[in-house]
Design an enzyme around this catalytic site. Sequence first.
Site, PDB file in Angstrom:
ATOM      1  N   GLU A 125      -2.038   1.415 -17.559  1.00  0.00           N
ATOM      2  CA  GLU A 125      -2.163   0.003 -17.202  1.00  0.00           C
ATOM      3  C   GLU A 125      -3.261  -0.258 -16.182  1.00  0.00           C
ATOM      4  OE1 GLU A 125       1.947   1.594 -15.799  1.00  0.00           O
ATOM      5  OE2 GLU A 125       0.709   1.635 -17.600  1.00  0.00           O
TER       6      GLU A 125
ATOM      7  N   LYS B  17      10.529   8.710 -15.920  1.00  0.00           N
ATOM      8  CA  LYS B  17      10.093   9.480 -17.076  1.00  0.00           C
ATOM      9  C   LYS B  17      11.011  10.663 -17.376  1.00  0.00           C
ATOM     10  CE  LYS B  17       7.174   6.400 -16.618  1.00  0.00           C
ATOM     11  NZ  LYS B  17       7.513   5.107 -17.256  1.00  0.00           N
TER      12      LYS B  17
ATOM     13  N   ASP C  14       6.879   3.991 -23.133  1.00  0.00           N
ATOM     14  CA  ASP C  14       5.618   3.817 -22.416  1.00  0.00           C
ATOM     15  C   ASP C  14       5.316   5.047 -21.565  1.00  0.00           C
ATOM     16  OD1 ASP C  14       3.311   2.640 -21.453  1.00  0.00           O
ATOM     17  OD2 ASP C  14       4.336   1.475 -19.905  1.00  0.00           O
ATOM     18  N   ASN C  15       4.036   5.189 -21.211  1.00  0.00           N
ATOM     19  CA  ASN C  15       3.578   6.244 -20.294  1.00  0.00           C
ATOM     20  C   ASN C  15       3.881   7.655 -20.781  1.00  0.00           C
ATOM     21  OD1 ASN C  15       4.760   3.992 -17.869  1.00  0.00           O
ATOM     22  ND2 ASN C  15       2.592   4.373 -18.186  1.00  0.00           N
TER      23      ASN C  15
ATOM     24  N   ASP D 110      10.814   2.423 -20.233  1.00  0.00           N
ATOM     25  CA  ASP D 110       9.740   2.304 -19.250  1.00  0.00           C
ATOM     26  C   ASP D 110      10.297   2.494 -17.845  1.00  0.00           C
ATOM     27  OD1 ASP D 110       7.163   1.969 -18.368  1.00  0.00           O
ATOM     28  OD2 ASP D 110       7.199  -0.213 -18.420  1.00  0.00           O
TER      29      ASP D 110
END
Length: 263
Positions: free
Chosen positions: A248, A193, A218-219, A190
């Site tokens: 989120e 990226k 995540d993401n 997380d």
Amino acid sequence: MWWVVAYCTGGAVLLYALYRWVIPSVVQYHGGMAIIWHDVIVERILDTLTQSTRPQRLLAAVHKKATRGDPRSVVKVIDEFCNHNEWAMNVGDEKGCILDSVVSEANPVHVLELGTYCGYSAVRIASLLPPHAKLITLEFNPAYAAIARQVITWAGVGDKVHLIEGESGEWIPKLKEQYGVKTFDLVFLDHWKNRYLIDTKLMEDCGLLRKGSILLADNVTCPGTPDYLEYIRNSPRYKSQYFKSHLEYTKAEDGLEKSVFLG
């Protein structure tokens, strides 16, 4: 004279309505716009007006409202702060439930988190770990790390969490030697990226993954990690599953990618 006052008052009300309700309602369905609005524009405005930072404001909410020593209380207060006061880039309440289920199912002893931010996900993970388990979390930004330490301590999970300040590329190769870790049962990605793929390959090269190790990223949809997904979904070394969710504290599509290392 009255019309000048009325004009100024009406303009102020309109601007406040745009800032507080209209724009947030519009951007919540578009991930990129939501990030620009909340994480760039609003954050800078509030930092200037309050002479504080978002992490500092989040910590203040924890100190004011969360029960000390109760990790779930800390998580709840942060979620309330981010839903009703100020957006922040935690994994969030919706995806947090997916994170919880993966941690509970894996029942890991050695966990690595890349990207601590203010300690929200570290608290969620640590609260579900067995007594003898350890979470190592890496944070590049020293200001974030300082806040995260206080959030983790307030939640009462400091005995399970070791926070390291520094770059993932620098620390991943040193984890075995300096912390006596052979392999990780679970890795939560997380952070930046563009580092997901680089750091995954680095963990492979350093022998930090064993057969059955789980990577949870995540993401992967917003902001998105296309190179990581292409690699992890097409490599014979992994079996992957996508969990559709939302960015989120918004209604924009996002998700988590769970990948089991097959050796």
